[in-house]
Design a protein around this motif. Structure first.
Motif, short mmCIF file in Angstrom:
data_model
loop_
_atom_site.label_atom_id
_atom_site.label_comp_id
_atom_site.label_asym_id
_atom_site.label_seq_id
_atom_site.Cartn_x
_atom_site.Cartn_y
_atom_site.Cartn_z
N SER A 30 -25.53 -63.17 10.26
CA SER A 30 -24.36 -63.58 10.29
C SER A 30 -23.53 -62.75 9.43
O SER A 30 -22.14 -62.87 9.47
N ASN A 31 -23.95 -62.30 8.12
CA ASN A 31 -23.13 -61.32 7.45
C ASN A 31 -23.27 -59.83 7.78
O ASN A 31 -22.81 -58.92 7.10
N LEU A 32 -23.67 -59.45 8.90
CA LEU A 32 -24.03 -58.22 9.47
C LEU A 32 -24.47 -57.37 8.41
O LEU A 32 -23.78 -56.28 8.28
N ASN A 33 -25.63 -57.66 7.94
CA ASN A 33 -26.24 -56.83 6.99
C ASN A 33 -26.84 -55.53 7.62
O ASN A 33 -26.61 -54.34 6.77
N LEU A 34 -27.23 -55.38 8.74
CA LEU A 34 -27.76 -54.31 9.36
C LEU A 34 -26.66 -53.29 9.66
O LEU A 34 -26.66 -52.19 9.07
N TYR A 35 -25.37 -53.96 10.07
CA TYR A 35 -24.26 -52.94 10.24
C TYR A 35 -23.83 -52.30 8.81
O TYR A 35 -23.52 -51.13 8.90
N ALA A 36 -23.72 -53.08 7.97
CA ALA A 36 -23.54 -52.69 6.71
C ALA A 36 -24.29 -51.38 6.02
O ALA A 36 -23.69 -50.75 5.08
N ASN A 37 -25.56 -51.48 6.47
CA ASN A 37 -26.52 -50.34 5.92
C ASN A 37 -27.01 -49.45 7.02
O ASN A 37 -27.89 -48.62 6.68
N ASN A 38 -25.86 -49.33 8.06
CA ASN A 38 -26.51 -48.49 8.92
C ASN A 38 -27.71 -48.43 9.65
O ASN A 38 -28.45 -47.65 9.98
N ASN A 39 -28.03 -49.60 9.59
CA ASN A 39 -29.41 -50.09 10.43
C ASN A 39 -29.23 -50.74 11.68
O ASN A 39 -27.98 -51.07 12.30
N SER A 40 -30.05 -51.06 12.47
CA SER A 40 -29.83 -51.71 13.89
C SER A 40 -31.11 -52.73 14.49
O SER A 40 -32.12 -51.91 13.99
N ALA A 41 -30.70 -53.35 15.35
CA ALA A 41 -31.91 -53.92 16.24
C ALA A 41 -31.55 -54.47 17.37
O ALA A 41 -30.49 -54.89 17.67
N ASN A 201 -19.08 -24.57 20.89
CA ASN A 201 -18.08 -23.89 21.19
C ASN A 201 -17.05 -24.28 22.32
O ASN A 201 -15.79 -23.94 22.32
N HIS A 202 -17.78 -24.86 23.21
CA HIS A 202 -17.13 -25.23 24.27
C HIS A 202 -16.39 -26.75 24.24
O HIS A 202 -15.35 -26.77 24.64
N PHE A 203 -17.11 -27.58 23.13
CA PHE A 203 -16.37 -28.52 22.89
C PHE A 203 -16.22 -28.98 21.47
O PHE A 203 -16.89 -29.62 20.73
N PRO A 204 -15.42 -28.09 20.60
CA PRO A 204 -15.27 -28.00 19.33
C PRO A 204 -14.85 -29.38 18.71
O PRO A 204 -14.84 -29.69 17.52
N GLU A 205 -14.66 -30.40 19.45
CA GLU A 205 -14.25 -31.58 19.03
C GLU A 205 -15.58 -32.49 18.71
O GLU A 205 -15.59 -33.58 18.12
N LEU A 206 -16.69 -32.14 19.20
CA LEU A 206 -18.02 -32.74 18.88
C LEU A 206 -18.40 -32.71 17.60
O LEU A 206 -18.22 -31.85 16.60
N THR A 207 -18.85 -33.86 16.96
CA THR A 207 -19.22 -33.95 15.65
C THR A 207 -20.56 -34.46 15.39
O THR A 207 -21.01 -35.21 16.32
N GLN A 208 -21.47 -33.99 14.52
CA GLN A 208 -22.74 -34.43 14.27
C GLN A 208 -22.60 -35.88 13.35
O GLN A 208 -21.91 -35.83 12.58
N THR A 209 -23.54 -36.65 13.72
CA THR A 209 -23.38 -37.82 12.88
C THR A 209 -24.98 -38.51 12.91
O THR A 209 -25.70 -38.37 13.60
N THR A 210 -25.20 -39.26 11.68
CA THR A 210 -26.23 -40.00 11.88
C THR A 210 -26.15 -41.68 11.94
O THR A 210 -26.93 -42.52 11.90
N GLN A 211 -24.85 -41.99 12.05
CA GLN A 211 -24.44 -43.40 12.13
C GLN A 211 -24.92 -43.93 13.57
O GLN A 211 -24.95 -43.17 14.53
N GLU A 212 -25.53 -45.36 13.46
CA GLU A 212 -26.18 -45.86 14.68
C GLU A 212 -24.79 -46.31 15.72
O GLU A 212 -23.71 -46.43 15.35
N LYS A 213 -25.36 -45.98 17.05
CA LYS A 213 -24.44 -46.42 18.01
C LYS A 213 -23.90 -47.87 17.85
O LYS A 213 -22.67 -48.19 18.12
N TYR A 214 -24.61 -48.84 17.20
CA TYR A 214 -24.39 -49.95 17.00
C TYR A 214 -23.07 -50.19 15.99
O TYR A 214 -21.87 -50.62 16.40
N GLY A 215 -23.40 -49.30 14.90
CA GLY A 215 -21.96 -49.26 13.94
C GLY A 215 -20.87 -48.65 14.48
O GLY A 215 -19.74 -48.96 14.15
N ILE A 216 -21.05 -47.52 15.36
CA ILE A 216 -19.77 -46.87 15.75
C ILE A 216 -19.13 -47.80 16.73
O ILE A 216 -17.84 -47.90 16.62
#
Length: 237
Positions: A30-41, A201-216
């Motif tokens: 309920s406090n979104l603890n997983l979201y706050a720490n970039n975790n997911s279930a 090179n073809h898609f320069p707007e792409l960025t690498q991230t370690t953030q979970e899809k849930y968090g994004i």
């Protein structure tokens, strides 16, 4: 590009398509603890729309990604077998905890994984669903698949707010890489890096991230409905 840079290798793309649909139901406290720490279930259902004989098609699993206490760089990914809860229910039901979908034989391991990060697994409840389509192609070396290239297109919503995520993954086939000698591993890495560089090179707007899809996704939804956290906390949604 690859033939030019690796003229002595027999590299080729496989003549097949692989498109799968995923339904990922994400759970949190309920406090979104997983979201706050970039975790997911999540509870996942996968359907391969192009190959009905795919052994993974129709499979369900519960998957968690958590960061061990005191370790801010290593995330542990654990998968659990599923079972139907004692009462008929969809995973996307706020009255059911995620643990009710975990097979009895693995419930203790599931509960321990969360107690190790200071959370009670019984408190996990449904937050959102990511409806995702994955399109994948394969690259072979001497007829053996060694690299897959996938594009995921996901969509989610809470109330009227909508979110969308598109991600790209380049993955070396684990058993091929593990069985290779040092020289071949080096070449495999160089091929992957070259494909990645060409993509950027073809898609320069792409960025690498370690953030979970849930968090994004939840970031996007929270930006549109800033009181989502309160709605979750007070179990309004």
């Amino acid at each position: 590009m690859l033939n030019k840079n690796f003229p002595k290798l027999h590299l080729s793309g496989e003549q097949r398509t692989d498109i799968s649909n995923f339904t990922d139901d994400y759970f949190d406290t309920s406090n979104l603890n997983l979201y706050a720490n970039n975790n997911s279930a999540r509870h996942r259902i996968r359907i391969n729309t192009t190959d009905p004989t795919d052994p993974k098609s129709g499979r369900e699993l519960v998957q968690i990604k958590v960061t061990p206490p005191g370790d801010f760089t290593t995330r542990t990914e654990i998968k659990f077998d599923t079972q139907a809860p004692k009462k008929s229910a969809s995973p996307a039901n706020r009255y059911y905890s995620l643990v009710s979908f975990v097979a009895d034989k693995q419930k203790n391991d599931f509960e321990t994984a969360f107690s190790d990060i200071g959370l009670n697994s019984n408190k996990l409840r449904y937050i959102l669903t990511n409806e995702q389509q994955r399109s994948r192609v394969y690259l072979d070396w001497d007829g053996e698949n060694f690299l897959s290239f996938s594009v995921d297109d996901g969509r989610s919503h809470i109330l009227w707010a909508k979110a969308r995520i598109t991600s790209v993954d380049l993955g070396l086939v684990e058993n091929v890489y593990t069985a290779a000698d040092e020289s071949k591993r080096k070449t495999l890495g160089e091929i992957r890096n070259l494909v990645l560089q060409d993509l950027q090179n073809h898609f320069p707007e792409l960025t690498q991230t370690t953030q979970e899809k849930y968090g994004i996704l939840l970031d996007q939804l929270t930006a549109k409905i800033r009181w989502i956290k309160w709605l979750v906390k007070w179990k309004i949604i």
